[in-house]
Design a protein around this motif. Structure first.
Motif, PDB file in Angstrom:
ATOM      1  N   ALA A 177      -3.629 -10.179  15.915  1.00 12.17           N
ATOM      2  CA  ALA A 177      -2.798 -10.906  16.885  1.00 12.17           C
ATOM      3  C   ALA A 177      -2.258 -12.193  16.270  1.00 12.17           C
ATOM      4  N   LEU A 178      -3.116 -12.940  15.591  1.00 16.73           N
ATOM      5  CA  LEU A 178      -2.664 -14.209  14.994  1.00 16.73           C
ATOM      6  C   LEU A 178      -1.606 -13.966  13.922  1.00 16.73           C
ATOM      7  N   LYS A 179      -1.788 -12.907  13.140  1.00 12.12           N
ATOM      8  CA  LYS A 179      -0.789 -12.618  12.100  1.00 12.12           C
ATOM      9  C   LYS A 179       0.538 -12.177  12.720  1.00 12.12           C
ATOM     10  N   ALA A 180       0.494 -11.472  13.844  1.00 15.25           N
ATOM     11  CA  ALA A 180       1.735 -11.077  14.525  1.00 15.25           C
ATOM     12  C   ALA A 180       2.443 -12.309  15.099  1.00 15.25           C
ATOM     13  N   TYR A 181       1.670 -13.241  15.647  1.00 12.52           N
ATOM     14  CA  TYR A 181       2.282 -14.498  16.107  1.00 12.52           C
ATOM     15  C   TYR A 181       2.876 -15.260  14.921  1.00 12.52           C
ATOM     16  N   ARG A 182       2.122 -15.333  13.835  1.00 13.00           N
ATOM     17  CA  ARG A 182       2.578 -16.084  12.661  1.00 13.00           C
ATOM     18  C   ARG A 182       3.881 -15.519  12.105  1.00 13.00           C
ATOM     19  N   ALA A 183       3.991 -14.180  12.122  1.00 10.12           N
ATOM     20  CA  ALA A 183       5.183 -13.516  11.589  1.00 10.12           C
ATOM     21  C   ALA A 183       6.359 -13.569  12.558  1.00 10.12           C
ATOM     22  N   GLY A 184       6.123 -14.105  13.760  1.00 11.43           N
ATOM     23  CA  GLY A 184       7.191 -14.138  14.751  1.00 11.43           C
ATOM     24  C   GLY A 184       7.456 -12.790  15.393  1.00 11.43           C
ATOM     25  N   GLU A 185       6.518 -11.840  15.219  1.00  8.30           N
ATOM     26  CA  GLU A 185       6.692 -10.504  15.787  1.00  8.30           C
ATOM     27  C   GLU A 185       6.281 -10.437  17.248  1.00  8.30           C
ATOM     28  N   ARG A 186       5.347 -11.299  17.588  1.00 10.92           N
ATOM     29  CA  ARG A 186       4.757 -11.220  18.928  1.00 10.92           C
ATOM     30  C   ARG A 186       5.421 -12.250  19.832  1.00 10.92           C
ATOM     31  N   GLY A 187       6.355 -11.784  20.650  1.00 14.19           N
ATOM     32  CA  GLY A 187       7.059 -12.658  21.579  1.00 14.19           C
ATOM     33  C   GLY A 187       6.521 -12.510  22.982  1.00 14.19           C
ATOM     34  N   GLY A 188       7.210 -13.118  23.938  1.00 15.20           N
ATOM     35  CA  GLY A 188       6.777 -13.070  25.330  1.00 15.20           C
ATOM     36  C   GLY A 188       5.529 -13.900  25.531  1.00 15.20           C
ATOM     37  N   GLY A 189       5.006 -13.871  26.757  1.00 17.82           N
ATOM     38  CA  GLY A 189       3.767 -14.593  27.066  1.00 17.82           C
ATOM     39  C   GLY A 189       3.846 -16.039  26.606  1.00 17.82           C
ATOM     40  N   MET A 190       2.816 -16.488  25.920  1.00 19.89           N
ATOM     41  CA  MET A 190       2.748 -17.876  25.462  1.00 19.89           C
ATOM     42  C   MET A 190       3.129 -17.989  23.988  1.00 19.89           C
ATOM     43  N   SER A 191       3.965 -17.080  23.505  1.00 14.88           N
ATOM     44  CA  SER A 191       4.273 -17.044  22.076  1.00 14.88           C
ATOM     45  C   SER A 191       5.000 -18.298  21.592  1.00 14.88           C
ATOM     46  N   ALA A 192       5.677 -18.999  22.496  1.00 13.82           N
ATOM     47  CA  ALA A 192       6.351 -20.234  22.075  1.00 13.82           C
ATOM     48  C   ALA A 192       5.341 -21.296  21.638  1.00 13.82           C
ATOM     49  N   ILE A 193       4.138 -21.178  22.181  1.00 19.25           N
ATOM     50  CA  ILE A 193       3.051 -22.068  21.733  1.00 19.25           C
ATOM     51  C   ILE A 193       2.325 -21.449  20.537  1.00 19.25           C
ATOM     52  N   MET A 194       2.036 -20.156  20.634  1.00 15.62           N
ATOM     53  CA  MET A 194       1.161 -19.530  19.633  1.00 15.62           C
ATOM     54  C   MET A 194       1.818 -19.358  18.264  1.00 15.62           C
ATOM     55  N   SER A 195       3.101 -19.089  18.218  1.00 11.77           N
ATOM     56  CA  SER A 195       3.717 -18.864  16.911  1.00 11.77           C
ATOM     57  C   SER A 195       3.655 -20.110  16.029  1.00 11.77           C
ATOM     58  N   PRO A 196       4.053 -21.283  16.543  1.00 11.72           N
ATOM     59  CA  PRO A 196       3.940 -22.476  15.686  1.00 11.72           C
ATOM     60  C   PRO A 196       2.490 -22.782  15.291  1.00 11.72           C
ATOM     61  N   GLN A 197       1.561 -22.555  16.220  1.00  7.76           N
ATOM     62  CA  GLN A 197       0.149 -22.785  15.882  1.00  7.76           C
ATOM     63  C   GLN A 197      -0.268 -21.864  14.728  1.00  7.76           C
ATOM     64  N   ALA A 198       0.097 -20.598  14.835  1.00  6.42           N
ATOM     65  CA  ALA A 198      -0.321 -19.632  13.826  1.00  6.42           C
ATOM     66  C   ALA A 198       0.360 -19.884  12.485  1.00  6.42           C
ATOM     67  N   GLN A 199       1.570 -20.422  12.539  1.00  4.95           N
ATOM     68  CA  GLN A 199       2.295 -20.672  11.293  1.00  4.95           C
ATOM     69  C   GLN A 199       1.648 -21.775  10.459  1.00  4.95           C
ATOM     70  N   ALA A 200       0.764 -22.534  11.074  1.00  2.00           N
ATOM     71  CA  ALA A 200       0.034 -23.565  10.333  1.00  2.00           C
ATOM     72  C   ALA A 200      -1.223 -23.018   9.662  1.00  2.00           C
ATOM     73  N   LEU A 201      -1.505 -21.730   9.841  1.00  2.00           N
ATOM     74  CA  LEU A 201      -2.767 -21.158   9.376  1.00  2.00           C
ATOM     75  C   LEU A 201      -2.581 -20.250   8.163  1.00  2.00           C
ATOM     76  N   SER A 202      -3.509 -20.375   7.204  1.00  2.00           N
ATOM     77  CA  SER A 202      -3.570 -19.447   6.073  1.00  2.00           C
ATOM     78  C   SER A 202      -4.301 -18.171   6.506  1.00  2.00           C
ATOM     79  N   ASP A 203      -4.251 -17.150   5.645  1.00  2.00           N
ATOM     80  CA  ASP A 203      -5.022 -15.934   5.936  1.00  2.00           C
ATOM     81  C   ASP A 203      -6.510 -16.252   6.088  1.00  2.00           C
ATOM     82  N   GLU A 204      -6.998 -17.171   5.234  1.00  2.00           N
ATOM     83  CA  GLU A 204      -8.423 -17.523   5.323  1.00  2.00           C
ATOM     84  C   GLU A 204      -8.717 -18.250   6.638  1.00  2.00           C
ATOM     85  N   ASP A 205      -7.822 -19.162   7.027  1.00  2.00           N
ATOM     86  CA  ASP A 205      -8.007 -19.855   8.311  1.00  2.00           C
ATOM     87  C   ASP A 205      -8.103 -18.837   9.449  1.00  2.00           C
TER      88      ASP A 205
END
Lengths: 84, 84
Positions: A43-71
């Motif tokens: 789920a986090l990788k889908a948010y990070r890639a901008g694939e997962r829209g709808g819901g709260m994705s406007a919050i989750m995508s930027p949050q996930a984009q700050a994370l590495s795979d290890e994070d």
């Protein structure tokens, strides 16, 4: 597999919505305690890639984009380790 | 709010992946037992609208497109009612 102790430290930004105990602070936010780590990583990788829209994705995508795979692995392991 | 008893009947297709008890049958599938009904409705509607990509969306979008708003509310109420 991620390091749940490291994940706890990295999850401080998550707690505002997902709770310090992994229980959502509002019904619109999912509970994460005891969720599958594999699913949480996906789920986090889908948010990070901008694939997962709808819901709260406007919050989750930027949050996930700050994370590495290890994070992501560490945070997923942390929430999976909590009691639902 | 949805009707959890009706939701149980409507959720038969969901059980293959999410378990008859709301526990994912593989780590790639999220546990749904005890999840917030409001969140589950939001997620299903995002899949139905084709907004939620990535992950298992190739399976979830067609499934959700077969559901009415009432179906979604009932299924969400059912999974929220289960013990995590």
């Amino acid at each position: 597999a991620g390091d749940s102790a490291a994940g706890e430290t990295k999850a401080t930004a998550c707690a505002a919505c997902h709770g310090t105990d992994g229980k959502g602070t509002s019904p619109i936010y999912p509970n994460l305690a005891g969720q599958s780590a594999t699913y949480l990583e996906s789920a986090l990788k889908a948010y990070r890639a901008g694939e997962r829209g709808g819901g709260m994705s406007a919050i989750m995508s930027p949050q996930a984009q700050a994370l590495s795979d290890e994070d992501i692995a560490d945070i997923a392991a942390y929430y999976a380790s909590l009691t639902p």
